[in-house]
Design a protein around this motif. Sequence first.
Motif, PDB file in Angstrom:
ATOM      1  N   LEU A   1      -9.028  -1.759  80.257  1.00 55.86           N
ATOM      2  CA  LEU A   1      -8.936  -0.996  81.495  1.00 55.86           C
ATOM      3  C   LEU A   1      -8.739  -1.931  82.681  1.00 55.86           C
ATOM      4  N   GLY A   2      -8.129  -1.411  83.723  1.00 54.89           N
ATOM      5  CA  GLY A   2      -8.004  -2.134  84.980  1.00 54.89           C
ATOM      6  C   GLY A   2      -8.732  -1.393  86.083  1.00 54.89           C
ATOM      7  N   LEU A   3      -9.246  -2.123  87.059  1.00 50.76           N
ATOM      8  CA  LEU A   3      -9.928  -1.526  88.202  1.00 50.76           C
ATOM      9  C   LEU A   3      -9.060  -1.742  89.439  1.00 50.76           C
ATOM     10  N   THR A  45     -14.760   3.296  95.678  1.00 52.95           N
ATOM     11  CA  THR A  45     -14.077   2.033  95.995  1.00 52.95           C
ATOM     12  C   THR A  45     -12.982   1.732  94.984  1.00 52.95           C
ATOM     13  N   PHE A  46     -13.273   1.963  93.708  1.00 56.60           N
ATOM     14  CA  PHE A  46     -12.328   1.661  92.636  1.00 56.60           C
ATOM     15  C   PHE A  46     -11.975   2.913  91.854  1.00 56.60           C
ATOM     16  N   LYS A  47     -10.813   2.858  91.228  1.00 56.61           N
ATOM     17  CA  LYS A  47     -10.419   3.810  90.205  1.00 56.61           C
ATOM     18  C   LYS A  47     -10.195   3.026  88.917  1.00 56.61           C
ATOM     19  N   ILE A  48     -10.467   3.668  87.800  1.00 59.98           N
ATOM     20  CA  ILE A  48     -10.247   3.052  86.488  1.00 59.98           C
ATOM     21  C   ILE A  48      -8.879   3.463  85.978  1.00 59.98           C
ATOM     22  N   GLN A  99      -0.266   6.457  88.298  1.00 61.76           N
ATOM     23  CA  GLN A  99      -1.088   7.417  89.025  1.00 61.76           C
ATOM     24  C   GLN A  99      -1.751   8.419  88.077  1.00 61.76           C
ATOM     25  N   ASP A 100      -1.037   8.831  87.031  1.00 64.21           N
ATOM     26  CA  ASP A 100      -1.595   9.797  86.079  1.00 64.21           C
ATOM     27  C   ASP A 100      -2.585   9.161  85.112  1.00 64.21           C
ATOM     28  N   HIS A 101      -2.764   7.848  85.207  1.00 64.50           N
ATOM     29  CA  HIS A 101      -3.691   7.142  84.318  1.00 64.50           C
ATOM     30  C   HIS A 101      -4.960   6.698  85.053  1.00 64.50           C
ATOM     31  N   MET A 102      -5.142   7.194  86.279  1.00 64.07           N
ATOM     32  CA  MET A 102      -6.298   6.793  87.078  1.00 64.07           C
ATOM     33  C   MET A 102      -7.457   7.765  86.864  1.00 64.07           C
ATOM     34  N   LEU A 124     -19.897   1.497  84.153  1.00 66.81           N
ATOM     35  CA  LEU A 124     -19.210   2.458  85.007  1.00 66.81           C
ATOM     36  C   LEU A 124     -19.099   3.781  84.261  1.00 66.81           C
ATOM     37  N   GLU A 125     -19.736   4.809  84.804  1.00 69.49           N
ATOM     38  CA  GLU A 125     -19.623   6.141  84.207  1.00 69.49           C
ATOM     39  C   GLU A 125     -18.466   6.883  84.862  1.00 69.49           C
ATOM     40  N   MET A 126     -17.594   7.457  84.066  1.00 74.57           N
ATOM     41  CA  MET A 126     -16.454   8.197  84.584  1.00 74.57           C
ATOM     42  C   MET A 126     -16.783   9.676  84.716  1.00 74.57           C
TER      43      MET A 126
END
Length: 335
Positions: free
Chosen positions: A74-76, A115-118, A130-133, A157-159
């Motif tokens: 994953l990327g942040l 602050t971040f999106k995964i 964008q559809d993978h955030m 990090l809990e989604m």
Amino acid sequence: MSSFLDLNVSSPSRSQCVNSPGSGAMRTIIIVVSILIIQNVFTTPILAGNRVFRSHKRIVGGTPAEKDAWPWMLGLVKNEHSGPLCGAALIHPKWAITAAHCMESDTGGVVSTNTFKIVSGIVDFTEDYQDHMHKIKRIISHPHYDSQLIDNDIALLEMTSPLHEIPPLDIYSGEVSNFTGTVLGWGNIVNSDPKDPYNPDYSAEFSDQLLQVSLPIMPQDICIESSSYLITDNMFCAGYSQGGKDACEGDSGGPFVIFDDGHWQLAGIVSWGEGCAWPGYYGFFTRVPNYHDFIAAYIYWGPYDQTDINQNGITDLKDVMFLLDYLTEKKPLIY
């Protein structure tokens, strides 16, 4: 693995020092403080959070990763237009794991959940992702994370929504030694001299392409001897004495995985280093097997109903058997 520490020092002007009472003492103080600052700047361990600019080149000594080879990677990111500032790994349909220093705010606390999106399922960040955030619901940095020692450098990090379509990465539960592991990230690809971090001719370059590099885990005594900093049992180091291969700035939080028992398992998290890929220095990683109880406490024993351990929507015999295995054999609580 690096983010540089910038220190701005304002010195008195010449008119403030000349012909003023105690000007000799003032000059002495300025000289002493300047020496201390320089010593601190040139010996501070380098974290891997900040980015300078991006390129299509490779991580230090690494190679491009194939699409779908590491599905749990994953990327942040901060928004749909930025590249990943840190890496992470999916260890449960609703939970990711990363470095605590990636979640540290400018004031020393924990950043807000927005602050971040995964980002999942992306190898090349030149593509539209964008559809993978995915949004973050909760950030759990280790309660004993020490930003000075960079100890207990781990965060969960809990989604807001589970990623059932992605197989999670298992947690390794054995001794982290005598392995050659793989590190993944979108970080800096240029090696840097730890004794000259502010070389004006040095330019960091970052990769849009996910890169991988294989690094041998070093004996702990070599790790200790290689660094002037306190090395705790929660850390291990990996790399080559001759340098040339390493994680670097922007790779923080990414996984160090080993292949054991027929599959890849998470053994470490990219944490810190002195320079990047420089001879005589190694990259340092959070020793993940030390944190099974920390991980289990939040992922499985939270304040809400956790009978559906694998969170597939039902509580069935698989959940019961998995829990019994953990209680009787102390297996890792990662489904």
